[in-house]
Design a protein around this motif. Structure first.
Motif, PDB file in Angstrom:
ATOM      1  N   VAL A 161       0.844  -1.200   0.000  1.00  0.00           N
ATOM      2  CA  VAL A 161       0.000   0.000   0.000  1.00  0.00           C
ATOM      3  C   VAL A 161       0.877   1.248   0.000  1.00  0.00           C
ATOM      4  CG1 VAL A 161      -1.952  -1.099   1.156  1.00  0.00           C
ATOM      5  CG2 VAL A 161      -0.147  -0.034   2.513  1.00  0.00           C
ATOM      6  N   ARG A 162       0.309   2.342  -0.441  1.00  0.00           N
ATOM      7  CA  ARG A 162       0.921   3.658  -0.339  1.00  0.00           C
ATOM      8  C   ARG A 162      -0.184   4.670  -0.070  1.00  0.00           C
ATOM      9  NH1 ARG A 162       4.706   0.991  -0.182  1.00  0.00           N
ATOM     10  NH2 ARG A 162       6.776   1.238  -1.129  1.00  0.00           N
ATOM     11  N   TYR A 163       0.173   5.704   0.682  1.00  0.00           N
ATOM     12  CA  TYR A 163      -0.786   6.774   0.972  1.00  0.00           C
ATOM     13  C   TYR A 163      -0.060   8.097   0.953  1.00  0.00           C
ATOM     14  CZ  TYR A 163      -4.031   9.824   3.419  1.00  0.00           C
ATOM     15  OH  TYR A 163      -4.842  10.880   3.742  1.00  0.00           O
ATOM     16  N   GLU A 164      -0.613   9.071   0.246  1.00  0.00           N
ATOM     17  CA  GLU A 164      -0.015  10.416   0.211  1.00  0.00           C
ATOM     18  C   GLU A 164      -1.127  11.457   0.209  1.00  0.00           C
ATOM     19  OE1 GLU A 164       3.017  13.163  -2.434  1.00  0.00           O
ATOM     20  OE2 GLU A 164       3.269  10.991  -2.353  1.00  0.00           O
ATOM     21  N   PRO A 165      -1.236  12.219   1.295  1.00  0.00           N
ATOM     22  CA  PRO A 165      -2.266  13.267   1.346  1.00  0.00           C
ATOM     23  C   PRO A 165      -1.820  14.495   0.584  1.00  0.00           C
ATOM     24  CG  PRO A 165      -1.033  13.256   3.376  1.00  0.00           C
ATOM     25  CD  PRO A 165      -0.473  12.135   2.547  1.00  0.00           C
ATOM     26  N   ALA A 166      -2.777  15.235   0.064  1.00  0.00           N
ATOM     27  CA  ALA A 166      -2.461  16.481  -0.642  1.00  0.00           C
ATOM     28  C   ALA A 166      -2.371  17.650   0.304  1.00  0.00           C
ATOM     29  CB  ALA A 166      -3.522  16.763  -1.714  1.00  0.00           C
TER      30      ALA A 166
ATOM     31  N   ASP B 157      -8.786   9.884   2.044  1.00  0.00           N
ATOM     32  CA  ASP B 157      -8.679   8.620   1.322  1.00  0.00           C
ATOM     33  C   ASP B 157      -8.217   7.525   2.289  1.00  0.00           C
ATOM     34  OD1 ASP B 157      -9.176  10.379  -0.690  1.00  0.00           O
ATOM     35  OD2 ASP B 157      -7.595   9.670  -2.017  1.00  0.00           O
ATOM     36  N   TRP B 158      -8.600   6.281   2.005  1.00  0.00           N
ATOM     37  CA  TRP B 158      -8.140   5.192   2.861  1.00  0.00           C
ATOM     38  C   TRP B 158      -8.102   3.879   2.104  1.00  0.00           C
ATOM     39  CZ3 TRP B 158     -13.430   5.988   2.756  1.00  0.00           C
ATOM     40  CH2 TRP B 158     -14.270   4.887   2.841  1.00  0.00           C
ATOM     41  N   TYR B 159      -7.381   2.939   2.686  1.00  0.00           N
ATOM     42  CA  TYR B 159      -7.331   1.561   2.212  1.00  0.00           C
ATOM     43  C   TYR B 159      -7.487   0.671   3.438  1.00  0.00           C
ATOM     44  CZ  TYR B 159      -2.603   1.973   4.019  1.00  0.00           C
ATOM     45  OH  TYR B 159      -1.529   2.212   4.836  1.00  0.00           O
ATOM     46  N   ASP B 160      -7.876  -0.568   3.227  1.00  0.00           N
ATOM     47  CA  ASP B 160      -8.015  -1.483   4.358  1.00  0.00           C
ATOM     48  C   ASP B 160      -7.975  -2.918   3.847  1.00  0.00           C
ATOM     49  OD1 ASP B 160      -8.243  -2.290   6.942  1.00  0.00           O
ATOM     50  OD2 ASP B 160     -10.251  -1.474   7.287  1.00  0.00           O
ATOM     51  N   THR B 161      -7.361  -3.784   4.616  1.00  0.00           N
ATOM     52  CA  THR B 161      -7.410  -5.233   4.375  1.00  0.00           C
ATOM     53  C   THR B 161      -7.866  -5.887   5.674  1.00  0.00           C
ATOM     54  OG1 THR B 161      -5.075  -5.450   4.971  1.00  0.00           O
ATOM     55  CG2 THR B 161      -5.589  -5.204   2.633  1.00  0.00           C
ATOM     56  N   ILE B 162      -8.906  -6.712   5.592  1.00  0.00           N
ATOM     57  CA  ILE B 162      -9.522  -7.299   6.790  1.00  0.00           C
ATOM     58  C   ILE B 162      -9.505  -8.826   6.662  1.00  0.00           C
ATOM     59  CG2 ILE B 162     -11.583  -7.392   8.225  1.00  0.00           C
ATOM     60  CD1 ILE B 162     -11.456  -4.672   5.666  1.00  0.00           C
TER      61      ILE B 162
ATOM     62  N   ARG C  87       0.098 -15.132 -10.619  1.00  0.00           N
ATOM     63  CA  ARG C  87       1.176 -14.162 -10.825  1.00  0.00           C
ATOM     64  C   ARG C  87       0.689 -12.866 -11.468  1.00  0.00           C
ATOM     65  NH1 ARG C  87       2.859 -18.470 -13.466  1.00  0.00           N
ATOM     66  NH2 ARG C  87       3.617 -17.339 -15.301  1.00  0.00           N
ATOM     67  N   ALA C  88      -0.623 -12.619 -11.477  1.00  0.00           N
ATOM     68  CA  ALA C  88      -1.174 -11.349 -11.954  1.00  0.00           C
ATOM     69  C   ALA C  88      -1.132 -10.326 -10.826  1.00  0.00           C
ATOM     70  CB  ALA C  88      -2.594 -11.542 -12.456  1.00  0.00           C
ATOM     71  N   THR C  89      -1.235  -9.065 -11.191  1.00  0.00           N
ATOM     72  CA  THR C  89      -1.150  -7.975 -10.212  1.00  0.00           C
ATOM     73  C   THR C  89      -2.416  -7.134 -10.291  1.00  0.00           C
ATOM     74  OG1 THR C  89       1.256  -7.905 -10.487  1.00  0.00           O
ATOM     75  CG2 THR C  89       0.220  -6.017  -9.410  1.00  0.00           C
ATOM     76  N   LEU C  90      -3.023  -6.887  -9.111  1.00  0.00           N
ATOM     77  CA  LEU C  90      -4.242  -6.086  -9.010  1.00  0.00           C
ATOM     78  C   LEU C  90      -3.903  -4.743  -8.381  1.00  0.00           C
ATOM     79  CD1 LEU C  90      -7.390  -5.749  -9.038  1.00  0.00           C
ATOM     80  CD2 LEU C  90      -7.369  -6.797  -6.741  1.00  0.00           C
ATOM     81  N   LEU C  91      -4.379  -3.661  -9.014  1.00  0.00           N
ATOM     82  CA  LEU C  91      -4.186  -2.310  -8.487  1.00  0.00           C
ATOM     83  C   LEU C  91      -5.539  -1.685  -8.184  1.00  0.00           C
ATOM     84  CD1 LEU C  91      -2.608   0.352  -7.908  1.00  0.00           C
ATOM     85  CD2 LEU C  91      -2.825   0.874 -10.360  1.00  0.00           C
ATOM     86  N   LEU C  92      -5.720  -1.250  -6.934  1.00  0.00           N
ATOM     87  CA  LEU C  92      -6.864  -0.443  -6.530  1.00  0.00           C
ATOM     88  C   LEU C  92      -6.330   0.903  -6.061  1.00  0.00           C
ATOM     89  CD1 LEU C  92      -8.865  -3.107  -4.471  1.00  0.00           C
ATOM     90  CD2 LEU C  92      -9.132  -2.499  -6.892  1.00  0.00           C
ATOM     91  N   TYR C  93      -7.082   1.982  -6.287  1.00  0.00           N
ATOM     92  CA  TYR C  93      -6.538   3.328  -6.072  1.00  0.00           C
ATOM     93  C   TYR C  93      -7.686   4.316  -5.925  1.00  0.00           C
ATOM     94  CZ  TYR C  93      -7.833   3.282 -10.961  1.00  0.00           C
ATOM     95  OH  TYR C  93      -8.548   3.135 -12.121  1.00  0.00           O
ATOM     96  N   THR C  94      -7.340   5.528  -5.499  1.00  0.00           N
ATOM     97  CA  THR C  94      -8.303   6.633  -5.478  1.00  0.00           C
ATOM     98  C   THR C  94      -8.012   7.570  -6.648  1.00  0.00           C
ATOM     99  OG1 THR C  94      -6.889   7.855  -3.930  1.00  0.00           O
ATOM    100  CG2 THR C  94      -8.646   6.511  -2.993  1.00  0.00           C
ATOM    101  N   ASP C  95      -8.982   8.457  -6.945  1.00  0.00           N
ATOM    102  CA  ASP C  95      -8.864   9.240  -8.177  1.00  0.00           C
ATOM    103  C   ASP C  95      -7.710  10.235  -8.167  1.00  0.00           C
ATOM    104  OD1 ASP C  95      -9.824  11.096  -6.403  1.00  0.00           O
ATOM    105  OD2 ASP C  95     -11.710  11.467  -7.459  1.00  0.00           O
ATOM    106  N   GLY C  96      -7.153  10.539  -6.972  1.00  0.00           N
ATOM    107  CA  GLY C  96      -6.009  11.454  -6.932  1.00  0.00           C
ATOM    108  C   GLY C  96      -4.812  10.938  -7.691  1.00  0.00           C
ATOM    109  N   LEU C  97      -4.721   9.602  -7.867  1.00  0.00           N
ATOM    110  CA  LEU C  97      -3.593   9.022  -8.598  1.00  0.00           C
ATOM    111  C   LEU C  97      -3.694   9.283 -10.094  1.00  0.00           C
ATOM    112  CD1 LEU C  97      -1.062   7.104  -8.349  1.00  0.00           C
ATOM    113  CD2 LEU C  97      -2.638   5.238  -8.913  1.00  0.00           C
TER     114      LEU C  97
ATOM    115  N   ALA D 194      -4.587   7.169  -2.310  1.00  0.00           N
ATOM    116  CA  ALA D 194      -4.433   5.886  -1.626  1.00  0.00           C
ATOM    117  C   ALA D 194      -4.285   4.815  -2.701  1.00  0.00           C
ATOM    118  CB  ALA D 194      -5.627   5.585  -0.724  1.00  0.00           C
ATOM    119  N   LEU D 195      -3.357   3.885  -2.480  1.00  0.00           N
ATOM    120  CA  LEU D 195      -3.049   2.871  -3.499  1.00  0.00           C
ATOM    121  C   LEU D 195      -2.890   1.535  -2.801  1.00  0.00           C
ATOM    122  CD1 LEU D 195      -0.314   3.206  -6.248  1.00  0.00           C
ATOM    123  CD2 LEU D 195      -0.158   1.359  -4.604  1.00  0.00           C
ATOM    124  N   LEU D 196      -3.466   0.467  -3.397  1.00  0.00           N
ATOM    125  CA  LEU D 196      -3.344  -0.889  -2.863  1.00  0.00           C
ATOM    126  C   LEU D 196      -3.012  -1.832  -4.001  1.00  0.00           C
ATOM    127  CD1 LEU D 196      -5.493  -2.665  -0.225  1.00  0.00           C
ATOM    128  CD2 LEU D 196      -5.209  -3.758  -2.456  1.00  0.00           C
TER     129      LEU D 196
END
Length: 697
Positions: free
Chosen positions: A362-367, A376-381, A505-515, A564-566
């Motif tokens: 994950v990565r997070y960078e506020p403006a 923005d947020w991410y979560d894994t439960i 071996r595939a990669t999934l990207l989830l993100y917020t619109d700021g990216l 926010a990026l996951l």
């Protein structure tokens, strides 16, 4: 006869002196005849009278010549009176740049009288090239321009006859002497010292103010302010010495080292200055300074000029003003630092889990600056049945207010996932909750439930940008199904749900619109760029890939919205720790074989990895822990799109292979090197690590 100089020589001398050039001269001579008269008149006499002569004739001739001289110089005297009446300084330069005429205002401003004419360049009012080379250069360049075809004005530093610094604004225009036809330059200037210092103070305070407002921390504020002071005074160095709670003062500045690196004499001087009251001016042989209040204790700011220029009273006044402004900026930055620490603690508490499941990054960078919190947020439960809930959301707005809303929604979503892990139902329930939370309306959320064993992902999207799935063959798929409106827009409506399988071996990207969102560009352009970034890094570790994506998509001036990026790569890494006992080899091999099946490797590649891993584990058990049996051995395997990395680590040191003593033993390392494309064995005080890589055909 006159001693040393005859009458003709005296007349010539009078005519060459500007002070006596217009004085009427009547020659009295015993030499008669036309030749003598012509010679006297050519020497510059106004009249010639032969002895003997009558007194009445002499008086008449004198009166006549005096009146004629008065009439002749009337225009000149009128011009002089007009020039002297000017409030601005007036001067005339000849073709060589020598000042040949000045008025009274010139003398009043600079202190140089007409008796010193001509003043030849370099003029005496130019700043000294040795003491202030920059000021001397400015005057030299301005003088060259003003004597040329330059039309305009220049503001330059000059030195009064008594030594103090002035600033004047000068203008020049070319002219032609009507008698000789030679080119001259006529100029004027006025004293603008007060205006110059006022503008300088305003400009310096504005420049320092910009530095202080752009800084986001106490250290950055001080460093930026010192750089601005160095630029303002063209200083060789600027130091700030702070006496804080530690025994040793801290040193900051251009080219600064540590406190102990300063010469003992300077340390003693700074120590004495630190006891002075706030805003006390400080003098030294090659610089100046001032004491300033710093949030951590007394501070001395010292500006080192070297031998470049003097430090005037106006400079000291400006430094005092800037020091007060700096103290306010430091106090503000210190307050922001404290607020940031509180805000970041809050953000970390509500943003997402400190430990992520395997395969996630994950990565997070506020403006929002400078508090660095956002909505923005991410979560894994981890769910009770082994599945993993995945959430990425984006609240409207920025800063603490958005972060507070985000914390409530994140907690609610986490509780709903633990109660009923079906994404569509979770977002439907979250609709009702968001409708009761001020500021939560129009929040976008991607909610998914991942089955790690199979890669199955069920998901639903509340107006959120589509997920990006990068396959091993380089193709990219958007998860754009199961979409509906943002939260609380139509509470009570049922929401759609979609499913997909994350291939091996595939990669999934989830993100917020700021990216991906940029002004005046379609959102699809940003999504395409994000897909290209994931595709380009599909053979990179997910942690490193997350950093690369952020760097690749970041605008030149930074993100202007929270991001926010996951990332998830299927399957997640296999990580095991087992006792150094040969009975553990079979369970380890079984677990590794099952994980390799999830990676969908070619059978031959999978078999090679199993054999190489078995040899590494056997060596770790036999050799690495021969002195401490039962200590743990750690195995980690991570698959990427085109390669696999496997490490086996123990806490001991292997014996050197000796196959000659037993032809059936000592060939494990050679076997590993034959089966894997790269094998590195590293031994140290902490133990031995085998790092193996292979390509996936």
């Amino acid at each position: 006869m006159m001693p040393g100089l005859d009458g003709l020589g005296l007349v010539a001398a009078l005519r060459t002196d500007p002070r006596t050039v217009s004085v009427p001269v009547v020659l009295l001579s015993a030499r008669a005849g036309p030749e003598a008269s012509v010679e006297g008149l050519q020497a510059g006499a106004d009249d010639y009278l032969v002895k003997p002569f009558a007194a009445a004739e002499l008086l008449a001739r004198v009166r006549a010549n005096v009146e004629l001289a008065r009439l002749r110089t009337r225009q000149s005297r009128w011009r002089t009176a007009l020039v002297d009446s000017l409030q601005e300084a007036f001067f005339v330069c000849d073709e060589e740049g020598a000042v040949v005429e000045v008025n009274a205002a010139f003398t009043d401003i600079l202190g140089y009288p007409p008796e010193g004419l001509p003043y030849r360049p370099v003029h005496p009012w130019w700043p000294d090239a040795g003491l202030d080379p920059e000021a001397h250069r400015q005057v030299s360049e301005a003088f060259t321009e003003l004597l040329g075809d330059y039309k305009g004005f220049r503001t330059i530093p000059v030195t009064h006859r008594d030594g103090h610094r002035l600033w004047v604004t000068a203008t020049c225009h070319p002219a032609q002497d009507p008698d000789t036809g030679r080119r001259v330059t006529v100029g004027t200037f006025r004293d603008v010292t007060a205006e110059h210092h006022a503008v300088q103070r305003e400009s310096a305070q504005a420049a320092l103010g910009r530095r202080l407002t752009q800084a986001t921390s106490l250290a950055e504020t001080l460093e930026g302010a010192l750089a601005e002071l160095a630029h303002l005074w063209h200083a060789e160095s600027v130091l700030a010495v702070v006496s804080g709670p530690d025994e040793e003062p801290s040193v900051t500045g251009t080219g600064a080292g540590r406190w102990e690196d300063l010469p003992p004499g300077r340390r003693d001087q700074f120590t004495a200055w630190l006891d002075e009251p706030v805003l006390t001016p400080l003098d030294g042989p090659a610089g100046a300074g001032i004491t300033v209040n710093h949030p951590e204790g007394p501070m001395v700011v010292w500006i080192d000029f070297g031998d470049r220029r003097p430090f005037t009273g106006e400079d000291q006044l400006l430094l005092s003003l800037l020091a007060g402004q700096l103290a306010q900026g430091l106090a503000r930055a210190h307050q922001i630092d404290q607020q940031r620490e509180t805000a970041l603690a809050l953000q970390r508490a509500i943003l997402g889990p400190a430990e992520l499941p395997g395969g996630f990054a994950v990565r997070y960078e506020p403006a929002t600056r400078p508090l660095e919190v956002g909505g923005d947020w991410y979560d894994t439960i981890p769910l009770p049945d082994g599945r993993i809930g995945i959430v990425v959301g984006d609240c409207v707005g920025r800063g603490l207010k958005a972060a507070a809303v985000m914390g409530q929604l994140r907690s609610a979503c986490r509780a709903l996932l633990l109660q009923d892990p079906r994404p569509a139902r979770i977002l439907t329930a979250l609709d009702h909750f968001a409708a009761s939370v001020p500021g939560a309306r129009c929040t976008t959320v991607f909610c998914g439930v991942l089955t790690p064993g199979t890669g199955r992902l069920a998901y639903s999207s509340a107006g959120h940008p589509p997920g990006i799935l990068a396959h091993t063959d380089g193709t990219v798929r958007l998860l754009d199904e199961g979409r509906s409106v943002p939260l609380a827009v139509r509470p009570g409506d049922s929401r759609p749900e979609a499913t997909c399988t994350v291939p091996a071996r595939a990669t999934l990207l989830l993100y917020t619109d700021g990216l991906v969102e940029r002004r005046r560009r379609p959102l699809t352009d940003g999504i395409d760029r994000a897909g290209e970034a994931v595709q380009a890094g599909r053979d990179t570790a997910v942690g490193e890939l997350a950093a690369r994506i952020m760097a690749r998509l970041a605008p030149a001036d930074g993100f202007d919205d929270d991001v926010a990026l996951l990332l998830y790569r299927h399957p997640g890494p296999l990580e095991m720790a087992f006792p150094a006992d040969s009975s553990q080899l079979a369970p380890v091999r079984k677990a590794l074989r099952g994980w390799l099946e999830q990676c969908e490797l070619p059978p031959r590649t999978a078999q090679n990895i199993l054999v190489a891993a078995g040899e590494a584990c056997a060596n770790a058990i036999e050799h690495g822990h021969r002195d401490s049996p039962g200590d743990p051995v750690r195995l980690r395997a991570e698959a990427r799109a085109e390669g696999l990395r496997l490490t086996v680590a123990d806490s001991g040191r292997w014996k050197a292979p000796q196959p000659e003593k037993n032809t059936h033993r000592g060939r494990g390392v050679a076997l590993m090197r034959a089966l894997m494309q790269q094998v590195t064995i590293t031994s140290g005080a902490a133990g031995t690590t085998v790092d193996m890589h292979t390509r996936i055909a």
